[in-house]
Design an enzyme around this catalytic site. Structure first.
Site, PDB file in Angstrom:
ATOM      1  N   ASP A 177      -5.453  -2.897   1.046  1.00 10.11           N
ATOM      2  CA  ASP A 177      -4.979  -3.114  -0.321  1.00 10.11           C
ATOM      3  C   ASP A 177      -6.015  -3.879  -1.169  1.00 10.11           C
ATOM      4  OD1 ASP A 177      -2.535  -3.021  -2.064  1.00 10.11           O
ATOM      5  OD2 ASP A 177      -2.830  -5.178  -2.064  1.00 10.11           O
ATOM      6  N   GLU A 242      -8.495   0.950  -0.319  1.00  6.39           N
ATOM      7  CA  GLU A 242      -8.054   1.140  -1.697  1.00  6.39           C
ATOM      8  C   GLU A 242      -8.990   0.274  -2.514  1.00  6.39           C
ATOM      9  OE1 GLU A 242      -4.571   0.198  -4.909  1.00  6.39           O
ATOM     10  OE2 GLU A 242      -5.398  -1.298  -3.583  1.00  6.39           O
TER      11      GLU A 242
HETATM   12  C1  NOJ Z   1      -2.152  -2.207  -4.821  1.00  4.16           C
HETATM   13  C2  NOJ Z   1      -0.856  -1.632  -4.331  1.00  4.16           C
HETATM   14  O1  NOJ Z   1      -0.985  -0.232  -4.221  1.00  4.16           O
HETATM   15  C3  NOJ Z   1       0.216  -2.055  -5.317  1.00  4.16           C
HETATM   16  O2  NOJ Z   1       1.434  -1.398  -5.080  1.00  4.16           O
HETATM   17  C4  NOJ Z   1       0.373  -3.548  -5.232  1.00  4.16           C
HETATM   18  O3  NOJ Z   1       1.314  -3.970  -6.197  1.00  4.16           O
HETATM   19  C5  NOJ Z   1      -0.967  -4.251  -5.512  1.00  4.16           C
HETATM   20  N1  NOJ Z   1      -2.054  -3.650  -4.785  1.00  4.16           N
HETATM   21  C6  NOJ Z   1      -0.904  -5.704  -5.144  1.00  4.16           C
HETATM   22  O4  NOJ Z   1      -0.918  -5.880  -3.755  1.00  4.16           O
END
Ligand code: NOJ
Length: 520
Positions: A177, A242
């Site tokens: 993440d 990500e």
């Molecule tokens: C990216 C995630 O995909 C999202 O859903 C989340 O709110 C944020 N990161 C914070 O962790």
């Protein structure tokens, strides 16, 4: 347990569905203990399971059941931040002298102003004042998600140990993440000005270039270190980032030697235009910037974005043709649950938002956010999976309201009804996954664009080729017929959306909003 929210047992009970469709790997958003202010992306205990989703025995069984089916599972690893309810943060904020003070990012302010100008990804200053200790802590996303300080070796160790804990339990890897935010500039320099107001690709936005609070060299180094850890298990374990960055940065994360992150999401398909040239450019871009062995990971939707069908203005044929494109590109296709049946966003006004971003921006009128193409209430794409046409779409038992409303189209957009319709999204996804699995050319072959000078904007044509096989993909993204003079060796249609004619001379007429795959 049919209480209206999804759980691990629920996922286990649907594994055969996912397997039969032809998917190979499942990534599940975080199910660890959490106050659920950001639906699991605010972890308060990385080693235990949120009771509303199940317990450790469910996770162990989930991993086992997935492996039994010859599939793989990725957990979602929120390394960058914890919940403010995590005991580490509670301890850290308790006193400036706390042994965990340095586990998070604490700084003095400049008078009553924050320590520097860094903005969080959600818009406001990333700095949050803590009156108890008269200092500011940094949070890249929302204030209840304080960022860990990865410059502290104890933090790195504890996170690597958490990874080991789950790898020992058999998880195949992690989706990482907001990985680009992990390290921040050690001198806390101000970000330079930028003319971007709306964050475009998470590299700039809110009038600043995110130079000093994202994509630091140390994060790249960390990626390579993490890969070593993962690789010490089995070669199949993997890290999927990500993150957002320019091409050079992405290549650095992956490593020229391919020894950094195994994979990184490619976001190009989230921004759609109905023009064949646009989709040709995407292929060209990846062949130039990320040639084999770099492997793009294409996504048409996720839990943070408007659903595919809604994004294309309910142009169902276009959405189906995009699936054809996704599954025949070079790289790895990712499908967000429900996109395989063509689910749409549910209209949920900001004032009812459960999503913290939706709550934060509930004051922005919808016509403004829609016109600016910004997605504020992520609840809309997170509504329950539509299994059948019974009450609550088969997601929870009758009389038990699901945690988010179900789209009223569930009576026909659902798994059971679509299984009976050979032209449904469901069957298109299933057929595409089958063809992909059977074809080495599509799975791992080269990709070559074919020019269509007579209908450049309408028709997309490309060839996939492995040592033994060739496949030709033709996609007509327009409301008029397109003629393709087929000079390739691929003569037989093995898959189609819409309709086409093939003349004995090899000329192919592709009807409006139609597409096909041909093989030799
Ligand atoms: C990216 C995630 O995909 C999202 O859903 C989340 O709110 C944020 N990161 C914070 O962790």
């Amino acid at each position: 347990n049919e209480d209206g929210i999804g759980d691990l047992q629920g996922i286990i009970s649907k594994l055969d569905y996912i397997k039969e469709l032809g998917f190979e790997t499942i990534w599940i958003s975080p199910f660890f203990q959490s106050p659920q202010k950001d639906w699991g992306y605010d972890v308060s205990d990385y080693l235990n399971i949120a009771p509303e989703y199940g317990d450790m025995s469910d996770v162990v069984r989930l991993i086992h059941e997935i492996h039994q089916r010859d599939m793989h599972i990725l957990f979602d690893f929120v390394l960058n931040h914890t919940s403010d309810q995590h005991p580490w943060f509670q301890e850290s904020r308790s006193s400036r002298k706390s042994p965990k003070r340095d586990w998070y990012i604490w700084r003095d302010g400049q008078g009553s102003r924050p320590p520097n100008n860094w903005k969080a990804q959600t818009g406001r200053s990333g700095w949050n004042f803590d009156p108890g200790t008269d200092q500011w802590y940094y949070a890249s996303f929302l204030p209840f998600q304080p960022d860990l300080n990865f410059r502290n070796p104890d933090v790195k160790d504890v996170m690597f140990n958490i990874a080991r804990y789950w790898l020992d339990k058999g998880v195949d890897g992690f989706r990482l993440d907001i990985f680009h935010c992990l390290f921040k500039d050690e001198y806390f320099r101000d970000n330079p000005w930028s003319y971007h107001l709306l964050p475009k690709n998470a590299m700039a936005g809110f009038f600043q270039d995110w130079r000093f609070n994202s994509n630091q060299q140390d994060t790249i180094q960390f990626a390579h270190e993490f890969r070593k850890l993962i690789a010490s298990y089995t070669p199949e374990r993997m890290l999927l980032g990500e993150l957002f960055g320019d091409n050079d940065v992405i290549r650095d994360y992956l490593g020229e030697d391919q020894k950094g992150l195994n994979l990184i999401f490619s976001w190009e398909l989230m921004d759609l235009r109905i023009n064949a040239g646009h989709f040709r450019d995407i292929i060209r871009h990846y062949e130039e910037e990320f040639p084999d062995p770099y492997t793009p990971v294409f996504v048409l939707g996720n839990h943070d974005s408007k659903r595919l069908v809604s994004r294309v203005g309910e142009n169902l044929l276009f959405a189906k043709l995009l699936a054809l494109y996704l599954f025949t590109l070079r790289g790895i296709p990712v499908t967000y649950y429900g996109d395989e049946i063509g689910m749409s966003d549910v209209h949920i006004p900001g004032k009812y938002a459960k999503d913290p971003v939706g709550k934060l921006y509930k004051w922005i009128p919808e016509f403004i956010s829609d016109n600016l193409n910004i997605y504020l209430n992520r609840d809309r794409c997170r509504t329950p999976m539509q299994w059948d046409k019974s009450e609550n779409a088969g997601f929870s038992k009758p009389g038990v309201n699901p945690w988010l409303p179900i789209h009223h189209n569930f009576t026909h957009v659902n798994v059971r009804s679509e299984a009976l319709d050979e032209k449904s999204f469901l069957n298109i996804y299933k057929d595409l996954l089958f063809i992909r699995r059977e074809s080495k050319a599509i799975q791992e072959g080269t990709i070559e664009l074919i020019n269509c000078p007579d209908n450049e904007d309408q028709l997309l044509a490309f060839k996939r080729q492995s040592e033994q096989e060739v496949a030709l993909v033709l996609i007509n993204l327009s409301g008029t017929d397109c003629i393709f003079n087929n000079k390739t060796e691929c003569r037989h249609a093995v898959f189609q959306i819409g309709s086409h004619d093939i003349s004995s001379e090899g000329q192919i007429r592709i009807n409006p909003w139609s597409g096909l795959i041909l093989s030799t």
